[in-house]
Design a protein around this motif. Structure first.
Motif, mmCIF file in Angstrom:
data_model
loop_
_atom_site.group_PDB
_atom_site.id
_atom_site.type_symbol
_atom_site.label_atom_id
_atom_site.label_comp_id
_atom_site.label_asym_id
_atom_site.label_seq_id
_atom_site.Cartn_x
_atom_site.Cartn_y
_atom_site.Cartn_z
ATOM 1 N N THR A 30 11.836 -7.537 35.525
ATOM 2 C CA THR A 30 12.144 -6.176 35.069
ATOM 3 C C THR A 30 12.030 -6.121 33.542
ATOM 4 O O THR A 30 12.068 -7.165 32.874
ATOM 5 C CB THR A 30 13.569 -5.748 35.474
ATOM 6 N N TYR A 31 11.891 -4.901 33.034
ATOM 7 C CA TYR A 31 11.738 -4.776 31.579
ATOM 8 C C TYR A 31 12.214 -3.404 31.105
ATOM 9 O O TYR A 31 12.210 -2.427 31.851
ATOM 10 C CB TYR A 31 10.284 -5.009 31.147
ATOM 11 N N THR A 32 12.627 -3.392 29.841
ATOM 12 C CA THR A 32 13.166 -2.176 29.230
ATOM 13 C C THR A 32 12.112 -1.525 28.326
ATOM 14 O O THR A 32 11.053 -2.107 28.059
ATOM 15 C CB THR A 32 14.388 -2.518 28.363
ATOM 16 N N VAL A 33 12.493 -0.352 27.833
ATOM 17 C CA VAL A 33 11.642 0.348 26.858
ATOM 18 C C VAL A 33 11.417 -0.552 25.635
ATOM 19 O O VAL A 33 10.303 -0.663 25.121
ATOM 20 C CB VAL A 33 12.319 1.684 26.443
ATOM 21 N N VAL A 81 8.816 -3.271 26.263
ATOM 22 C CA VAL A 81 7.456 -2.731 26.213
ATOM 23 C C VAL A 81 7.044 -2.531 24.746
ATOM 24 O O VAL A 81 5.914 -2.850 24.353
ATOM 25 C CB VAL A 81 7.340 -1.398 26.994
ATOM 26 N N ALA A 82 8.002 -2.054 23.935
ATOM 27 C CA ALA A 82 7.709 -1.815 22.511
ATOM 28 C C ALA A 82 7.337 -3.115 21.810
ATOM 29 O O ALA A 82 6.425 -3.146 20.972
ATOM 30 C CB ALA A 82 8.912 -1.168 21.831
ATOM 31 N N LEU A 116 1.630 3.840 27.027
ATOM 32 C CA LEU A 116 1.942 2.467 27.465
ATOM 33 C C LEU A 116 3.151 2.447 28.388
ATOM 34 O O LEU A 116 3.182 1.706 29.373
ATOM 35 C CB LEU A 116 2.209 1.577 26.253
ATOM 36 N N LEU A 117 4.141 3.277 28.073
ATOM 37 C CA LEU A 117 5.324 3.343 28.945
ATOM 38 C C LEU A 117 4.950 3.890 30.324
ATOM 39 O O LEU A 117 5.464 3.420 31.345
ATOM 40 C CB LEU A 117 6.413 4.209 28.307
ATOM 41 N N ASN A 151 3.865 -11.079 29.558
ATOM 42 C CA ASN A 151 5.261 -11.267 29.140
ATOM 43 C C ASN A 151 6.292 -10.507 29.975
ATOM 44 O O ASN A 151 7.442 -10.918 30.063
ATOM 45 C CB ASN A 151 5.410 -10.862 27.669
ATOM 46 N N LEU A 152 5.902 -9.400 30.550
ATOM 47 C CA LEU A 152 6.866 -8.610 31.326
ATOM 48 C C LEU A 152 6.706 -8.836 32.822
ATOM 49 O O LEU A 152 7.621 -8.559 33.597
ATOM 50 C CB LEU A 152 6.705 -7.110 31.021
#
Lengths: 368, 129
Positions: free
Chosen positions: A92-95, A98-99, A115-116, A176-177
């Motif tokens: 899982t990943y957060t905003v 991603v940034a 991208l989001l 990475n995510l």
């Protein structure tokens, strides 16, 4: 075979009897060192695509986060090296996560909603599949010009900052995510795919296309900012195919059909047309893409989803080659996997053909 | 005399250049040594759940082994070869070939799972290509 038999009858080892859960850690939230050492560490930990990255300092990540109104800690999605929820467990990943990857790829904050939107789908650009797949994005709407995506000469190449860094960010996000791209475990592409570096980012040339934009054909309003995701073997010039020989009077619909018939539809067949080629096809009587796609699709050879009879075949030499044609392997699905996209310049009659299968489309503005 | 003046001028110029270079070099070295903080680019991995492997058989003699083709291209070829091998080398073992149902090679087939739970002592599933 002796190994298989041994596996059946050898008692389980203590390791094989283990149960429970192993916690995995992503490590510390930050790293502090000299720039040179950090670059080396990112490379050694395989946080990169092996090219130099922009170090994701807090200030740069903060700037990137200004590209959205979403909270940094909001969970955006989950991803794995194959479609989510199947063979690998999702990360899982957060905003913010991603940034960080967007910064590393060199993206500008104005690209961040796009991208989001891509990240929200959980679709990886680097599949574990031994097919050596590549990801593709088709972008429609006003955002194309707003962020400077190239849809004219050189549209699919690395000739605009937005196209190049957005495509690269998708791969870094996948690494990475989504834990993708680790050769031998989460990456098994037999020959690999150089397109994975920046993937295929297509801003459609809507103005010069004789047909409705791709997103409109998927049910969205014209002008709406939409990104559509694809996966497949990639694209190359149609001139590469024997069926695409030059003639005095080019019958583009027939040439493209001949190419499609050669390459098959297993994981999608696509044609990336320059506006002149699209216009030729339109003038040949195909007023809509749907009409052209119908012409391109071969007659079904197998009933869709039909399973082979479950009984065993007789023992004997040569039987392995004797599988009747009616036995369509269930993974092959149907044949409605065509995609026609219009992009590029008008300076000559070139176009590309390849294997890209459409997945889904999402609204970019939901991530502003 | 003129010659002496020129020599002094050149010497001073060289000294100036050397000092400037040293200062720049020092600053570059300091910048290279400067510590930077960066954010971790990874997402959050899930915990790994360990599943105990199925208990092993004491022998294959008198046992039934299901050979399951998941539909991926060529898997059946491999399984038929395996079936031949069992017939030649383990005549006391019964093999049953099955093609898995469901809407795709990765789809569940509850009927087959139930049948194998009841009748199979062991299963070999082929992922062909």
């Amino acid at each position: 075979m002796r190994e298989i038999v041994e596996k059946f009858t050898r008692p389980l080892t203590a390791e094989e009897k283990r149960t429970g859960e192993i916690e995995q850690s992503r490590g510390p939230d930050t790293f502090t060192d000299t720039a040179e050492n950090l670059h080396r560490m990112f490379l050694e930990k395989r946080y990169t695509d092996f090219l130099p990255i922009v170090l994701p300092t807090p200030e740069r990540v903060e700037d990137m986060l200004k590209g959205t109104s979403h909270e940094p800690d909001e969970i955006v999605g989950k991803m794995s090296p194959t479609q989510t929820g199947t063979y690998f467990k999702d990360w899982t990943y957060t905003v913010r996560d991603v940034a960080v990857n967007a910064v590393m790829a060199g993206c500008k904050p104005e690209y961040f909603p796009l991208l989001l939107a891509v990240a929200s789908t959980g679709k990886e650009a680097i599949s574990v599949s031994d097919n050596s797949f590549v990801g593709a994005l088709v972008i429609n709407g006003a955002i194309r010009d707003e962020i400077g995506l190239n849809s004219k000469v050189g549209a699919m190449g690395p000739y605009a900052h937005a196209n190049t860094t957005i495509g690269r960010a998708w791969s870094l996000m996948s690494i990475n995510l989504g834990n993708c791209g680790k050769v031998g475990t989460t990456y098994m592409g037999v020959v690999g795919n150089p397109m994975n570096l920046i993937n295929i980012v297509i801003a459609e040339n809507e103005e010069e296309s004789p047909w409705a934009p791709f997103s409109v054909r998927k049910g969205f309003r014209k002008g709406e900012n939409i990104v559509s995701l694809f996966e497949g073997w990639g694209v190359l010039s149609a001139a590469n195919w024997k069926a695409a020989s030059w003639g005095k009077e080019m019958d583009y619909p027939k040439i493209i059909k001949d190419i499609f018939d050669q390459q098959g539809f297993l994981f999608g067949a696509c044609a990336i047309l320059s506006p002149p080629i699209a216009q030729f096809i339109r003038n040949a009587g195909y007023d809509t893409v749907e009409e052209f796609e119908k012409y391109l699709e071969p007659a079904p050879q197998f009933p869709m989803g039909k399973m082979a009879p479950p009984e065993a075949k007789p023992v004997g030499e040569g039987r392995a080659k004797a599988a009747p044609k009616a036995e369509m392997p269930p993974m092959m699905g149907g044949f409605s996997n065509t995609a026609i996209i219009v992009t590029g310049g008008t300076n000559n009659n070139y176009y590309s053909i390849g294997g890209l299968r459409y997945g889904r489309s999402v609204k970019i503005d939901d991530w502003r | 005399m003129k010659w002496h003046k020129s020599a002094v001028l050149i010497a001073l110029l060289c000294l100036g250049l050397f000092c400037t270079y040293s200062a720049l070099d020092g600053r570059a070295a300091a910048a290279a040594e400067e510590k930077v903080t960066v954010l971790n680019p990874l997402g959050t991995p899930p915990p790994i759940t360990l599943k105990q492997m199925a208990p092993r058989l004491d022998t294959l003699e008198g046992k039934t082994i299901y050979l399951v083709d998941d539909g991926f291209i060529g898997g059946d070829n491999l399984l038929y070869e395996i079936q031949d091998w069992f017939k030649a080398n383990h005549p006391g073992t019964t093999t049953v070939f099955k093609r898995k149902g469901g809407g795709g090679f990765d789809a569940e087939d509850p009927e087959l799972w139930a049948e194998m739970k009841e009748k199979a002592d062991g299963i070999i599933i082929a992922l062909g290509h």
